[in-house]
Scaffold this motif. Sequence first.
Motif: not given
Length: 71
Positions: A33-41, A43-45, A47-55, A68-69
């Motif tokens: 569970i921790l491995r999956k949560m770390a990976f998801q965190t 990827i989400y971070s 993706w969020r930074e990419h969208n912030s830069r793009r917009h 932050n991660i």
Amino acid sequence: MSNEKLFGTAITPDWNDTASSLLRQARTRIDYILRKMAFQTVIYSIWREHNSRRHGGVWITTEQLTRNIDK
């Protein structure tokens, strides 16, 4: 818990190795569970930074993103 204990010693930037590592059975359910949560965190971070830069949002440095991660 260190990355070595959770992800093992063979961490590589190769996507296939990462996917295999996530699918491999962990020693305990909590490690899985921790491995999956770390990976998801991560990827989400990214993706969020990419969208912030793009917009036209505020850019943060790699070091800030890593901190932050890590939180």
